[in-house]
Design a protein around this motif. Structure first.
Motif, PDB file in Angstrom:
ATOM      1  N   SER A   1       0.705  -1.097   0.119  1.00  0.00           N
ATOM      2  CA  SER A   1      -0.131  -0.109   0.093  1.00  0.00           C
ATOM      3  C   SER A   1       0.862   1.208  -0.185  1.00  0.00           C
ATOM      4  CB  SER A   1      -0.848   0.005   1.119  1.00  0.00           C
ATOM      5  OG  SER A   1      -1.400   1.307   1.506  1.00  0.00           O
ATOM      6  N   ASP A   2       0.489   2.166  -0.810  1.00  0.00           N
ATOM      7  CA  ASP A   2       1.222   3.682  -0.718  1.00  0.00           C
ATOM      8  C   ASP A   2       0.472   4.397  -0.190  1.00  0.00           C
ATOM      9  OD1 ASP A   2      -0.728   4.282  -2.441  1.00  0.00           O
ATOM     10  OD2 ASP A   2       0.283   4.942  -4.028  1.00  0.00           O
ATOM     11  N   THR A   3      -0.436   4.250   0.833  1.00  0.00           N
ATOM     12  CA  THR A   3      -0.908   5.215   1.998  1.00  0.00           C
ATOM     13  C   THR A   3       0.055   6.089   2.325  1.00  0.00           C
ATOM     14  OG1 THR A   3      -2.517   5.511   3.367  1.00  0.00           O
ATOM     15  CG2 THR A   3      -1.154   3.704   3.679  1.00  0.00           C
ATOM     16  N   ARG A   4      -0.406   7.353   2.516  1.00  0.00           N
ATOM     17  CA  ARG A   4       0.659   8.313   3.224  1.00  0.00           C
ATOM     18  C   ARG A   4       0.009   8.548   4.796  1.00  0.00           C
ATOM     19  NH1 ARG A   4       2.076   7.311  -1.925  1.00  0.00           N
ATOM     20  NH2 ARG A   4       3.782   8.813  -2.709  1.00  0.00           N
ATOM     21  N   THR A   5      -1.109   7.889   5.201  1.00  0.00           N
ATOM     22  CA  THR A   5      -1.547   8.036   6.571  1.00  0.00           C
ATOM     23  C   THR A   5      -0.718   7.473   7.376  1.00  0.00           C
ATOM     24  OG1 THR A   5      -2.986   6.251   6.369  1.00  0.00           O
ATOM     25  CG2 THR A   5      -4.009   8.276   5.885  1.00  0.00           C
ATOM     26  N   ASP A   6      -0.921   7.806   8.769  1.00  0.00           N
ATOM     27  CA  ASP A   6      -0.269   7.177   9.954  1.00  0.00           C
ATOM     28  C   ASP A   6       1.358   7.118   9.856  1.00  0.00           C
ATOM     29  OD1 ASP A   6      -0.239   5.684  12.328  1.00  0.00           O
ATOM     30  OD2 ASP A   6      -0.095   3.608  11.330  1.00  0.00           O
ATOM     31  N   GLY A   7       1.916   8.490   9.525  1.00  0.00           N
ATOM     32  CA  GLY A   7       3.010   8.747   9.215  1.00  0.00           C
ATOM     33  C   GLY A   7       3.991   7.955   8.110  1.00  0.00           C
ATOM     34  N   ASN A   8       3.140   7.504   7.286  1.00  0.00           N
ATOM     35  CA  ASN A   8       4.002   6.885   5.882  1.00  0.00           C
ATOM     36  C   ASN A   8       4.371   8.065   5.281  1.00  0.00           C
ATOM     37  OD1 ASN A   8       3.725   3.607   5.812  1.00  0.00           O
ATOM     38  ND2 ASN A   8       1.659   4.232   6.585  1.00  0.00           N
ATOM     39  N   ASP A   9       3.564   9.240   5.366  1.00  0.00           N
ATOM     40  CA  ASP A   9       4.356  10.261   4.412  1.00  0.00           C
ATOM     41  C   ASP A   9       5.676  10.746   4.742  1.00  0.00           C
ATOM     42  OD1 ASP A   9       3.442  11.238   6.809  1.00  0.00           O
ATOM     43  OD2 ASP A   9       2.878  13.156   6.140  1.00  0.00           O
ATOM     44  N   GLU A  10       6.114  10.304   5.772  1.00  0.00           N
ATOM     45  CA  GLU A  10       7.568  10.557   6.130  1.00  0.00           C
ATOM     46  C   GLU A  10       8.652   9.967   5.154  1.00  0.00           C
ATOM     47  OE1 GLU A  10       8.287  10.268  10.180  1.00  0.00           O
ATOM     48  OE2 GLU A  10       6.485  11.666  11.013  1.00  0.00           O
TER      49      GLU A  10
ATOM     50  N   PRO B   1     -10.006   4.146   5.084  1.00  0.00           N
ATOM     51  CA  PRO B   1      -8.811   4.754   5.628  1.00  0.00           C
ATOM     52  C   PRO B   1      -7.472   3.883   5.353  1.00  0.00           C
ATOM     53  CG  PRO B   1     -10.418   5.110   7.256  1.00  0.00           C
ATOM     54  CD  PRO B   1     -11.094   4.029   6.323  1.00  0.00           C
ATOM     55  N   GLN B   2      -7.813   2.534   5.625  1.00  0.00           N
ATOM     56  CA  GLN B   2      -6.512   1.886   5.334  1.00  0.00           C
ATOM     57  C   GLN B   2      -6.650   0.785   3.942  1.00  0.00           C
ATOM     58  OE1 GLN B   2      -3.999   1.910   7.329  1.00  0.00           O
ATOM     59  NE2 GLN B   2      -4.973   3.426   8.382  1.00  0.00           N
ATOM     60  N   GLY B   3      -7.435   1.454   3.146  1.00  0.00           N
ATOM     61  CA  GLY B   3      -7.419   0.760   1.834  1.00  0.00           C
ATOM     62  C   GLY B   3      -8.686  -0.355   1.865  1.00  0.00           C
ATOM     63  N   ASN B   4      -9.194  -1.100   0.844  1.00  0.00           N
ATOM     64  CA  ASN B   4      -9.948  -1.898   0.568  1.00  0.00           C
ATOM     65  C   ASN B   4      -9.466  -3.414   0.201  1.00  0.00           C
ATOM     66  OD1 ASN B   4     -12.256  -3.771   0.161  1.00  0.00           O
ATOM     67  ND2 ASN B   4     -13.541  -2.074  -0.454  1.00  0.00           N
ATOM     68  N   PRO B   5      -8.506  -4.062   0.838  1.00  0.00           N
ATOM     69  CA  PRO B   5      -8.028  -5.151   0.560  1.00  0.00           C
ATOM     70  C   PRO B   5      -8.727  -6.399  -0.088  1.00  0.00           C
ATOM     71  CG  PRO B   5      -7.709  -5.036   2.861  1.00  0.00           C
ATOM     72  CD  PRO B   5      -8.239  -3.861   2.206  1.00  0.00           C
ATOM     73  N   ALA B   6     -10.196  -6.344   0.523  1.00  0.00           N
ATOM     74  CA  ALA B   6     -11.037  -7.480   0.088  1.00  0.00           C
ATOM     75  C   ALA B   6     -11.720  -7.128  -1.135  1.00  0.00           C
ATOM     76  CB  ALA B   6     -12.301  -7.168   1.163  1.00  0.00           C
ATOM     77  N   CYS B   7     -11.557  -5.719  -1.720  1.00  0.00           N
ATOM     78  CA  CYS B   7     -11.938  -5.747  -3.168  1.00  0.00           C
ATOM     79  C   CYS B   7     -10.939  -6.003  -4.111  1.00  0.00           C
ATOM     80  CB  CYS B   7     -12.465  -4.151  -3.357  1.00  0.00           C
ATOM     81  SG  CYS B   7     -13.004  -3.766  -4.932  1.00  0.00           S
ATOM     82  N   THR B   8      -9.467  -5.840  -3.654  1.00  0.00           N
ATOM     83  CA  THR B   8      -8.649  -6.210  -4.372  1.00  0.00           C
ATOM     84  C   THR B   8      -8.762  -7.814  -4.635  1.00  0.00           C
ATOM     85  OG1 THR B   8      -7.447  -4.177  -4.091  1.00  0.00           O
ATOM     86  CG2 THR B   8      -6.078  -6.051  -4.876  1.00  0.00           C
ATOM     87  N   GLN B   9      -8.984  -8.305  -3.258  1.00  0.00           N
ATOM     88  CA  GLN B   9      -8.984  -9.718  -3.512  1.00  0.00           C
ATOM     89  C   GLN B   9     -10.127 -10.337  -4.518  1.00  0.00           C
ATOM     90  OE1 GLN B   9      -8.810 -12.086   0.195  1.00  0.00           O
ATOM     91  NE2 GLN B   9     -10.447 -13.226  -0.327  1.00  0.00           N
ATOM     92  N   ASN B  10     -11.255  -9.654  -4.195  1.00  0.00           N
ATOM     93  CA  ASN B  10     -12.416 -10.051  -5.293  1.00  0.00           C
ATOM     94  C   ASN B  10     -11.744  -9.921  -6.712  1.00  0.00           C
ATOM     95  OD1 ASN B  10     -13.705 -10.301  -3.040  1.00  0.00           O
ATOM     96  ND2 ASN B  10     -14.960  -8.336  -3.197  1.00  0.00           N
ATOM     97  N   THR B  11     -11.316  -8.823  -7.076  1.00  0.00           N
ATOM     98  CA  THR B  11     -10.850  -8.600  -8.310  1.00  0.00           C
ATOM     99  C   THR B  11      -9.946  -9.638  -8.866  1.00  0.00           C
ATOM    100  OG1 THR B  11     -11.103  -6.260  -7.905  1.00  0.00           O
ATOM    101  CG2 THR B  11      -9.642  -6.885  -9.870  1.00  0.00           C
ATOM    102  N   VAL B  12      -8.952 -10.242  -8.113  1.00  0.00           N
ATOM    103  CA  VAL B  12      -7.912 -11.018  -8.641  1.00  0.00           C
ATOM    104  C   VAL B  12      -8.654 -12.290  -8.581  1.00  0.00           C
ATOM    105  CG1 VAL B  12      -5.747 -12.427  -7.823  1.00  0.00           C
ATOM    106  CG2 VAL B  12      -5.762  -9.768  -7.630  1.00  0.00           C
TER     107      VAL B  12
END
Length: 501
Positions: free
Chosen positions: A77-86, A154-165
């Motif tokens: 995930s490339d999310t920038r939340t929770d300090g990942n933007d640093e 907020p933390q993405g939708n991994p279930a949707c990506t799983q459904n897609t795959v």
């Protein structure tokens, strides 16, 4: 046995399992006492199973040797939340799954293949759950990485990506694992760095790397796997080549260090603090059990492959029938050289080790084909929605997978529906000819116009409970070059094939 004794025995199992891990996230959970076990347990985050589709491909059968293939979807995930933007820069917000590897662990427990899916691949995103509880309608020609953003969780939708795959491959995903920037950086530091090879100096977009072999960790490791600009043609394809090389080197580092608890303990802590996993991996013991199942997979038994692809303007499309052959090989538990690994179900005849050249084709006349791209073997581009009204589990997924091998390029697994005895092919205005062609694959199927259909709507009744269409022999006599030309053995030279263009 006392609680203390049980905790010690449990911690010992975790420590033994830690040395067995051989995957991108190295799911090593180790323990030196009950305190560490509980810490690991507390670290793990899970996503809800409520968003996983109810109509899914069937689970892989158990092989004659007692093992079963396992499919694991690994997402970065490339999310920038929770300090990942640093670490990643950019603006905070819902992230995309810019790294996606489908890891297929073979039933023999000795081989694995990691399939990279380009983030810009145009796919159908099936129905996915929103925070409101409502489910979306399927959408065609969407970028693959956008499935992770559906619902703007907020933390993405991994279930949707799983459904897609699952809808894309016809393979049932046993586990889904997501790691963010911070977690990735922490894991590389926990193993005291990973050796990489930088093909040329990079000094752009805030990323500074020097050419040649070097050991990287933390920010520099993240920069290596994220960099696109300044390397090759700047595409995601070249970046995936470096990601595959990095994962191989990471696995080698962990397997070489073995049971060194001074490494395994911080690695287990770093990994579990950074992972979001499906509920079936949502405890230290579950992660340890999974890690233990990977102990027989050595570096020489792992291969990476990028899906057969071609550019379509600024996007990427999958190349048929090569990609269909790849999915079918994995469904039959075949290695990338075409060999069977002893799965109990009868494999479709075909496939020899030598690859046969195939002509190239492009979905966009102005776009050049990717390496090994081959022409499509007929079929139709009309959307086919598959409903299961047979009452048998996995029917829609099995049908969707088989139809793709027959050349149907846009097949969507829709929801199960009420039981019916006869299969029906509904069609939108102007698609009767395609409906009759599809119905011929399901003898006795009724054909009728359906105002709700967006293309074709296949509703499988009890008369076709297996979902198998007629004539779905799918494996050619040789592994297509669209597969072999995009493959990378994990024990390849670190500096080979690191960019595209």
């Amino acid at each position: 046995m006392t609680d203390k004794g049980r905790a010690s025995r449990r911690a010992g199992r975790l420590a033994r399992a830690a040395g067995a891990t051989a995957a991108v996230l190295v799911l090593a959970t180790a323990g030196a006492g009950a305190w560490f076990y509980h810490r690991i347990d507390h670290n793990i985050s899970t996503f809800s199973a409520d968003g996983i589709a109810t109509s899914r491909p069937p689970a892989a059968p158990t092989a004659s040797g007692g093992g079963r293939p396992v499919n694991v979807l690994l997402l970065g995930s490339d999310t920038r939340t929770d300090g990942n933007d640093e670490l990643g820069g950019g603006e905070a917000g819902v992230g995309h799954s810019d790294t996606a590897i489908l890891l297929h662990v073979y039933a023999d427990g000795k081989h694995a293949v990691g399939v990279s899916i380009p983030r810009d691949t145009l796919v159908t995103i099936p129905s996915c759950k929103l925070p409101s509880g409502r489910w979306t309608t399927a959408r065609t020609n969407q970028m693959f990485n956008s499935a992770f953003t559906v619902g703007e969780y907020p933390q993405g939708n991994p279930a949707c990506t799983q459904n897609t795959v699952e809808a894309l491959t016809g393979l049932r995903i046993d586990h889904t694992i997501v790691v963010d920037f911070k977690g990735f950086a922490a894991m590389t530091e926990a193993v005291h760095g990973v050796e990489v090879c930088v093909p040329n100096d990079v000094d752009s977009y805030g990323i500074h790397l020097s050419k040649g072999r070097q050991t990287v960790s933390g920010q520099s490791a993240l920069d290596y796997v994220r960099a696109r600009h300044g390397l090759g043609d700047g595409s995601d394809i070249g970046r995936m080549k470096r990601q595959q090389a990095f994962v191989s080197s990471f696995i080698k580092k962990v397997q070489t260090q073995g049971m060194d608890l001074t490494t395994l303990l911080p690695l287990a802590d770093a990994a579990t603090r950074s992972l979001t996993v499906d509920p079936d991996l949502g405890s230290a013991m579950k992660l340890a059990t999974f890690a233990q199942s990977l102990q027989g997979v050595k570096l020489s038994g792992i291969t990476f492959v990028t899906v057969p692809w071609q550019f379509a303007g600024a996007r990427v499309t999958l190349v048929h029938p090569d990609v269909d052959t790849l999915w079918e090989m994995l469904r039959q538990d075949r290695t990338l050289d075409g060999h069977a690994t002893g799965q109990s179900t009868a494999a479709t005849p075909g496939l020899i080790s030598a690859a046969s050249p195939t002509p190239t084709a492009s979905a966009d006349p102005s776009a050049g084909p990717g390496p090994g791209a081959s022409a499509s073997a007929g079929g139709t581009a009309v959307t086919v929605q598959v409903h299961n009204a047979s009452g048998a589990a996995g029917t829609a997924g099995r049908a969707a997978a088989a139809l793709r091998t027959l050349g149907y390029q846009d097949v969507v697994i829709a929801s199960d529906t009420k039981l019916r005895s006869t299969t029906v092919v509904g069609y939108a205005a102007g698609h009767r000819a395609e409906a009759e062609q599809l119905a011929a694959r399901y003898p006795g199927a009724e054909v009728r116009q359906d105002a709700s259909a967006d293309g074709l709507l296949l509703t499988l009744g009890t008369d076709h409970a297996t979902g198998d269409p007629a004539g779905a022999a799918v494996l050619p006599d040789a592994v297509p070059t669209g597969i072999t030309g995009n493959a990378r053995p994990a024990d390849s030279d670190l500096c080979s094939d690191l960019s595209f263009g």
